[in-house]
Design an enzyme around this catalytic site. Sequence first.
Site, PDB file in Angstrom:
ATOM      1  N   GLY A 125       0.829  -1.192   0.000  1.00 56.96           N
ATOM      2  CA  GLY A 125       0.000   0.000   0.000  1.00 56.96           C
ATOM      3  C   GLY A 125       0.867   1.247   0.000  1.00 56.96           C
ATOM      4  N   GLU A 153       1.840   6.301   6.601  1.00 56.00           N
ATOM      5  CA  GLU A 153       3.247   6.473   6.221  1.00 56.00           C
ATOM      6  C   GLU A 153       3.836   7.724   6.872  1.00 56.00           C
ATOM      7  OE1 GLU A 153       4.142   3.803   5.094  1.00 56.00           O
ATOM      8  OE2 GLU A 153       2.227   3.085   4.339  1.00 56.00           O
ATOM      9  N   TYR A 240       0.515  -4.895  13.461  1.00 53.83           N
ATOM     10  CA  TYR A 240      -0.212  -3.635  13.319  1.00 53.83           C
ATOM     11  C   TYR A 240      -1.350  -3.545  14.332  1.00 53.83           C
ATOM     12  CZ  TYR A 240       1.919  -3.391   8.601  1.00 53.83           C
ATOM     13  OH  TYR A 240       2.789  -3.345   7.537  1.00 53.83           O
ATOM     14  N   MET A 410      -0.163  -6.901  -2.842  1.00 52.68           N
ATOM     15  CA  MET A 410      -0.336  -8.209  -2.198  1.00 52.68           C
ATOM     16  C   MET A 410      -1.578  -8.262  -1.315  1.00 52.68           C
ATOM     17  SD  MET A 410       3.529  -9.473  -1.338  1.00 52.68           S
ATOM     18  CE  MET A 410       3.973  -8.042  -0.364  1.00 52.68           C
TER      19      MET A 410
END
EC number: 3.3.2.10
Length: 460
Positions: A125, A153, A240, A410
């Site tokens: 991503g 990010e 995460y 993915m």
Amino acid sequence: MNVPRQLSAVMSARHVDRRPPVAGEGAALPCGDALWCAEGRVVEEFVMEQPIPPYLFAFAVGELGFRDVGPRTRVYSEAAPAVLEAAATEFAGTEDMIRQGERLFGDYEWERFDLLVLPPSFPYGGMENPRMVFLTPTVIKGDASGAQVVAHELAHSWTGNLITNKTNEHFWLNEGFTTYAERRIVEVVQGEERAALNIGIGWRGLNEEMERFSDNMEFTKLKTKQEGVDPDDVYSQVPYEKGFQFLWRIEREVGRPAFDEFLKKYIATFKFKSIDTEMFLEFLKTNIPGIETKIDLVLWTEGTGIPPDALEPISNIYTKIVTLANEFKAGRVPGEDEVADWQGQEWELYLENLPKSVEASQILALDARYRLSESKDYEVKVAFLQLAISSGCSQYHGEVERTLKEVGRMKYLRPLYTALVQGNGRQEEKIFAKRVFTEARDCYHPIAQGVVESIFAKHM
């Protein structure tokens, strides 16, 4: 970097100059001075003053265009006006997110926060390269919700890039902290309901990972043992989402103001260093005395599964969506008035909470009303197609094939290929999956190729 003149280079470093090659520069290099100074070549110079771990060294070369979207942010992509304009619109709020990040976590240490939208084969991503974040084009959704990947990010600018996990066994220190920080930024910029939706989608994903690793619970721990393990094979939402849940648990225990002070001190103490779980826990116990008597820190970091004091999110929109998903099991498709203001995340959460396999007629009815199989939001489209495959709706194979051939992320390849090949029988689906992969393989990144091949090895 020496590149053809018609191309340009970007890097996770500060751009210094674009200039002609100088005789003698290439003499010590394998290419030699003749190629270095050949007609039509140009040199791009970069410098990086801050120390970074090597996985954050990144560059890209291409026919690039750009748009400025803020005082510290420029969006780059292939020089296609439609892509550039869409990206600039999607990420117009980036400067506001940077300011909120600074308010929460301290100064932004990297000067620039530029964004590079890569071709569709990019397998992730986003990648948090300092100063120059790499992004998949699938985050451009047209409703600014793709900015949440940018928020993630951006949050890495403090947790991951400033403070880095020593090894991949402590990956949660990068990603759990960043997921927490991302949701704090989103809460301020886009509102509490949007942040709660994020947490809800993450909660569902975490529970699905528990099922995925039911025969190898080692990888449901925060601190894992990865000797002899390919990290790509065990990559999951656990670091995460379980990492986020752990930090959220600490916040609930001590209160947000105290936890915010702790976070700022943590970042100031360890910036530009690599740490492990033990170092974090020692810092936690020193700065929040007695926390180990309130929260079982060993259970959270070294235990398997989801601890009993993890929390499913509570919000009006989350509760409404889960209720509607439960009603679908009884055959009720939500009314248009109930979903009129839904964006991609609402649909994603709804689809994620439906049973894994339902009657084909229900799938067709849902799609006839809302055209989810044609959604421009890949999160929605892939969640729907996964459900359609599991429910035996072969009429969607054409849309599945198009999706698997147009993106290489993915996050989408893994569930679609897995849905096609897992389980007994399914010979038609397995033959279909192998054909599509054979035809699409060369357009995938090597890491993505390996992930699909490992899915086939496990189920075929």
